[in-house]
Scaffold this motif. Structure first.
Motif, PDB file in Angstrom:
ATOM      1  N   LEU A  11      40.980  42.321  56.435  1.00 57.55           N
ATOM      2  CA  LEU A  11      41.793  43.532  56.312  1.00 57.55           C
ATOM      3  C   LEU A  11      43.275  43.219  56.477  1.00 57.55           C
ATOM      4  CD1 LEU A  11      39.519  45.978  58.353  1.00 57.55           C
ATOM      5  CD2 LEU A  11      39.914  46.029  55.889  1.00 57.55           C
ATOM      6  N   ARG A  12      43.581  42.312  57.402  1.00 58.96           N
ATOM      7  CA  ARG A  12      44.991  41.958  57.619  1.00 58.96           C
ATOM      8  C   ARG A  12      45.568  41.261  56.381  1.00 58.96           C
ATOM      9  NH1 ARG A  12      47.503  37.488  58.937  1.00 58.96           N
ATOM     10  NH2 ARG A  12      45.575  36.361  59.485  1.00 58.96           N
ATOM     11  N   VAL A  13      44.798  40.331  55.812  1.00 57.22           N
ATOM     12  CA  VAL A  13      45.263  39.616  54.618  1.00 57.22           C
ATOM     13  C   VAL A  13      45.435  40.566  53.446  1.00 57.22           C
ATOM     14  CG1 VAL A  13      44.632  37.855  52.917  1.00 57.22           C
ATOM     15  CG2 VAL A  13      44.281  37.414  55.356  1.00 57.22           C
ATOM     16  N   LYS A  14      44.497  41.537  53.307  1.00 61.67           N
ATOM     17  CA  LYS A  14      44.595  42.510  52.212  1.00 61.67           C
ATOM     18  C   LYS A  14      45.882  43.317  52.303  1.00 61.67           C
ATOM     19  CE  LYS A  14      39.789  43.456  50.887  1.00 61.67           C
ATOM     20  NZ  LYS A  14      38.732  44.501  50.835  1.00 61.67           N
ATOM     21  N   GLN A  15      46.274  43.638  53.528  1.00 60.29           N
ATOM     22  CA  GLN A  15      47.486  44.430  53.717  1.00 60.29           C
ATOM     23  C   GLN A  15      48.737  43.571  53.818  1.00 60.29           C
ATOM     24  OE1 GLN A  15      47.524  47.650  56.434  1.00 60.29           O
ATOM     25  NE2 GLN A  15      45.562  48.476  55.776  1.00 60.29           N
ATOM     26  N   LYS A  16      48.560  42.256  53.740  1.00 60.31           N
ATOM     27  CA  LYS A  16      49.680  41.313  53.755  1.00 60.31           C
ATOM     28  C   LYS A  16      50.577  41.525  54.973  1.00 60.31           C
ATOM     29  CE  LYS A  16      49.759  40.962  48.700  1.00 60.31           C
ATOM     30  NZ  LYS A  16      50.559  41.133  47.459  1.00 60.31           N
ATOM     31  N   LYS A  35      42.934  35.482  69.424  1.00 59.82           N
ATOM     32  CA  LYS A  35      41.612  35.208  69.996  1.00 59.82           C
ATOM     33  C   LYS A  35      40.546  36.128  69.388  1.00 59.82           C
ATOM     34  CE  LYS A  35      43.266  33.445  74.445  1.00 59.82           C
ATOM     35  NZ  LYS A  35      43.270  33.627  75.914  1.00 59.82           N
ATOM     36  N   TYR A  36      40.939  37.378  69.045  1.00 59.65           N
ATOM     37  CA  TYR A  36      39.981  38.295  68.415  1.00 59.65           C
ATOM     38  C   TYR A  36      39.688  37.850  66.985  1.00 59.65           C
ATOM     39  CZ  TYR A  36      41.583  41.285  72.248  1.00 59.65           C
ATOM     40  OH  TYR A  36      41.923  41.785  73.480  1.00 59.65           O
ATOM     41  N   GLU A  37      40.722  37.370  66.317  1.00 55.70           N
ATOM     42  CA  GLU A  37      40.563  36.998  64.915  1.00 55.70           C
ATOM     43  C   GLU A  37      39.834  35.670  64.753  1.00 55.70           C
ATOM     44  OE1 GLU A  37      43.669  36.189  61.432  1.00 55.70           O
ATOM     45  OE2 GLU A  37      43.671  38.309  62.037  1.00 55.70           O
ATOM     46  N   ASP A  38      39.983  34.755  65.694  1.00 58.69           N
ATOM     47  CA  ASP A  38      39.271  33.467  65.562  1.00 58.69           C
ATOM     48  C   ASP A  38      37.919  33.486  66.271  1.00 58.69           C
ATOM     49  OD1 ASP A  38      39.773  33.051  68.278  1.00 58.69           O
ATOM     50  OD2 ASP A  38      41.444  31.691  67.928  1.00 58.69           O
ATOM     51  N   TYR A  55      43.554  50.596  60.518  1.00 59.40           N
ATOM     52  CA  TYR A  55      43.061  50.349  59.167  1.00 59.40           C
ATOM     53  C   TYR A  55      42.365  51.570  58.558  1.00 59.40           C
ATOM     54  CZ  TYR A  55      44.009  45.361  59.790  1.00 59.40           C
ATOM     55  OH  TYR A  55      44.617  44.147  59.988  1.00 59.40           O
ATOM     56  N   HIS A  56      42.289  52.673  59.319  1.00 58.70           N
ATOM     57  CA  HIS A  56      41.599  53.876  58.847  1.00 58.70           C
ATOM     58  C   HIS A  56      40.163  53.561  58.455  1.00 58.70           C
ATOM     59  CE1 HIS A  56      45.341  56.164  58.831  1.00 58.70           C
ATOM     60  NE2 HIS A  56      45.904  55.113  58.268  1.00 58.70           N
ATOM     61  N   ILE A  57      39.450  52.927  59.367  1.00 58.92           N
ATOM     62  CA  ILE A  57      38.059  52.543  59.117  1.00 58.92           C
ATOM     63  C   ILE A  57      37.285  52.722  60.420  1.00 58.92           C
ATOM     64  CG2 ILE A  57      38.388  50.108  59.715  1.00 58.92           C
ATOM     65  CD1 ILE A  57      36.574  49.411  57.342  1.00 58.92           C
ATOM     66  N   SER A  58      35.996  53.044  60.325  1.00 58.44           N
ATOM     67  CA  SER A  58      35.221  53.307  61.528  1.00 58.44           C
ATOM     68  C   SER A  58      34.906  52.021  62.289  1.00 58.44           C
ATOM     69  CB  SER A  58      33.906  54.022  61.175  1.00 58.44           C
ATOM     70  OG  SER A  58      33.035  53.140  60.518  1.00 58.44           O
ATOM     71  N   ILE A  59      34.696  52.156  63.590  1.00 54.31           N
ATOM     72  CA  ILE A  59      34.311  51.013  64.418  1.00 54.31           C
ATOM     73  C   ILE A  59      32.965  50.478  63.949  1.00 54.31           C
ATOM     74  CG2 ILE A  59      33.657  50.297  66.760  1.00 54.31           C
ATOM     75  CD1 ILE A  59      35.714  52.228  67.860  1.00 54.31           C
ATOM     76  N   ASP A  60      32.053  51.385  63.540  1.00 58.63           N
ATOM     77  CA  ASP A  60      30.737  50.959  63.035  1.00 58.63           C
ATOM     78  C   ASP A  60      30.871  49.958  61.894  1.00 58.63           C
ATOM     79  OD1 ASP A  60      29.179  52.302  64.769  1.00 58.63           O
ATOM     80  OD2 ASP A  60      28.574  53.897  63.415  1.00 58.63           O
ATOM     81  N   LEU A  61      31.755  50.275  60.948  1.00 59.70           N
ATOM     82  CA  LEU A  61      31.926  49.385  59.806  1.00 59.70           C
ATOM     83  C   LEU A  61      32.590  48.071  60.214  1.00 59.70           C
ATOM     84  CD1 LEU A  61      32.994  51.783  56.906  1.00 59.70           C
ATOM     85  CD2 LEU A  61      30.757  50.854  57.422  1.00 59.70           C
ATOM     86  N   LEU A  62      33.533  48.138  61.131  1.00 64.41           N
ATOM     87  CA  LEU A  62      34.196  46.921  61.594  1.00 64.41           C
ATOM     88  C   LEU A  62      33.207  45.944  62.227  1.00 64.41           C
ATOM     89  CD1 LEU A  62      37.533  48.116  63.276  1.00 64.41           C
ATOM     90  CD2 LEU A  62      37.302  46.643  61.263  1.00 64.41           C
ATOM     91  N   LEU A  63      32.211  46.479  62.942  1.00 65.80           N
ATOM     92  CA  LEU A  63      31.287  45.634  63.690  1.00 65.80           C
ATOM     93  C   LEU A  63      30.030  45.253  62.917  1.00 65.80           C
ATOM     94  CD1 LEU A  63      31.427  47.401  67.181  1.00 65.80           C
ATOM     95  CD2 LEU A  63      32.643  45.343  66.465  1.00 65.80           C
ATOM     96  N   SER A  64      29.632  46.069  61.927  1.00 67.85           N
ATOM     97  CA  SER A  64      28.314  45.856  61.327  1.00 67.85           C
ATOM     98  C   SER A  64      28.291  45.643  59.825  1.00 67.85           C
ATOM     99  CB  SER A  64      27.398  47.044  61.668  1.00 67.85           C
ATOM    100  OG  SER A  64      27.940  48.255  61.157  1.00 67.85           O
ATOM    101  N   VAL A  65      29.432  45.803  59.130  1.00 64.51           N
ATOM    102  CA  VAL A  65      29.452  45.692  57.673  1.00 64.51           C
ATOM    103  C   VAL A  65      30.476  44.662  57.239  1.00 64.51           C
ATOM    104  CG1 VAL A  65      29.920  46.928  55.520  1.00 64.51           C
ATOM    105  CG2 VAL A  65      28.718  48.091  57.377  1.00 64.51           C
ATOM    106  N   ASP A  66      30.100  43.815  56.310  1.00 66.47           N
ATOM    107  CA  ASP A  66      31.020  42.825  55.753  1.00 66.47           C
ATOM    108  C   ASP A  66      31.968  43.539  54.793  1.00 66.47           C
ATOM    109  OD1 ASP A  66      32.346  40.710  54.596  1.00 66.47           O
ATOM    110  OD2 ASP A  66      30.553  39.498  54.289  1.00 66.47           O
ATOM    111  N   VAL A  67      33.216  43.783  55.225  1.00 64.73           N
ATOM    112  CA  VAL A  67      34.154  44.567  54.412  1.00 64.73           C
ATOM    113  C   VAL A  67      34.576  43.833  53.145  1.00 64.73           C
ATOM    114  CG1 VAL A  67      35.018  45.832  56.419  1.00 64.73           C
ATOM    115  CG2 VAL A  67      36.189  43.745  55.673  1.00 64.73           C
ATOM    116  N   ARG A  68      34.261  42.539  53.053  1.00 61.01           N
ATOM    117  CA  ARG A  68      34.567  41.804  51.819  1.00 61.01           C
ATOM    118  C   ARG A  68      33.685  42.268  50.668  1.00 61.01           C
ATOM    119  NH1 ARG A  68      33.905  35.926  54.437  1.00 61.01           N
ATOM    120  NH2 ARG A  68      32.100  37.082  55.212  1.00 61.01           N
ATOM    121  N   LYS A  69      32.555  42.916  51.007  1.00 66.95           N
ATOM    122  CA  LYS A  69      31.601  43.347  49.981  1.00 66.95           C
ATOM    123  C   LYS A  69      31.846  44.765  49.492  1.00 66.95           C
ATOM    124  CE  LYS A  69      27.898  40.381  51.764  1.00 66.95           C
ATOM    125  NZ  LYS A  69      26.502  40.358  52.297  1.00 66.95           N
ATOM    126  N   ILE A  70      32.792  45.464  50.098  1.00 68.95           N
ATOM    127  CA  ILE A  70      33.056  46.853  49.701  1.00 68.95           C
ATOM    128  C   ILE A  70      34.540  47.047  49.423  1.00 68.95           C
ATOM    129  CG2 ILE A  70      31.100  47.798  50.994  1.00 68.95           C
ATOM    130  CD1 ILE A  70      33.009  48.617  53.182  1.00 68.95           C
TER     131      ILE A  70
END
Length: 257
Positions: A11-16, A35-38, A55-70
């Motif tokens: 998400l950080r890279v997408k937003q540059k 430390k969180y990112e590595d 990022y305007h995204i739910s905690i559920d998605l951050l923890l359980s879904v690969d955001v690269r696929k959506i």
């Protein structure tokens, strides 16, 4: 590395945006954020919440879904910066309706937040339903006549508890009961009382914190074409009205003779 660390890096890279700038927005040091990112340290809830809001995204998605696929741009945005899974549309732009069949029903409780599971569901389109996100769920048992076992109920996604109304029917996805279709009997503070239309089944309470999703009833898809049986009167008023109808019919028949 964890899915969460991969997600926040993606998400950080997408937003540059740089790690330093992001850490500044989160009100923490760059060293702590790295430390969180590595993946060498787990983010506490307050930081998870800040990242989710950023990022305007739910905690559920951050923890359980690969955001690269959506595609996060196509997610349905809800209140408090929550997001649900991608909306599938046809060539005319109409929303597809995913149907949770009996075959895949058991996996819904674990798969409702998984885009791969949702995309694997059968899809239909019902343009007359209008705006909103809709999904189909199977009816099981005899607790909600006239909907029969094996039919499909189409529901509209309810974004907040404030939308539910006493007396209306909903599909509730809960942590303990799983998938149930019930009528809302009374909306208490932080508790919902659920009722079956079949009086043989007792009412019961569900805590708001146990509810994962709510879908408002919109229509039913079934195969039943049997003639509806008129039930016996259940009170004096109905008996009186039926008697009046009988008297009226007798008078009309006499007039015709």
């Amino acid at each position: 590395m964890s899915l969460f660390s991969d997600n926040i890096r993606t998400l950080r890279v997408k937003q540059k945006i740089s790690q330093e700038k992001l850490a500044e927005n989160l009100c923490i040091t760059r060293g702590r954020y790295v430390k969180y990112e590595d993946g060498t340290s787990e983010a506490p809830y307050d930081i998870l919440k800040k990242i989710a809001h950023y990022y305007h995204i739910s905690i559920d998605l951050l923890l359980s879904v690969d955001v690269r696929k959506i595609d996060t741009q196509d997610l349905l945005k809800l209140e408090n910066n929550r997001l649900v899974l991608p909306i599938m549309v046809d060539r005319e732009g109409e929303n597809f309706i995913e149907v949770v069949t009996q075959k895949v029903k058991a996996g819904y409780l674990n798969g409702y937040a998984d885009p791969e599971y949702i995309e694997s569901l059968q899809q239909i389109s019902l343009p007359f339903l209008g705006v909103g996100k809709h999904r189909g769920f199977p009816v099981e048992g005899d607790s909600m006549p006239p909907h029969e076992d094996g039919s499909i109920i189409i529901g509209r996604y309810v974004e907040s508890l404030g939308e539910v109304l006493d007396g209306k029917t909903y599909i509730f996805i809960t942590k303990n009961e799983g998938m149930v279709y019930k009528r809302l009997n009374k909306n208490k503070k932080n508790v919902l009382v659920l009722e079956s239309d079949n009086r043989l089944y007792p009412n019961y309470e569900v805590k708001a914190s146990d509810i994962l999703e709510i879908w408002e009833y919109k229509c039913n898809i079934g195969q039943n074409d049997r003639k509806i049986k008129i039930s016996e009167p259940v009170n004096v008023t109905e008996m009186f009205l039926e008697l009046k109808r009988d008297i009226f019919e007798v008078k009309e028949s006499i007039k015709k003779k």
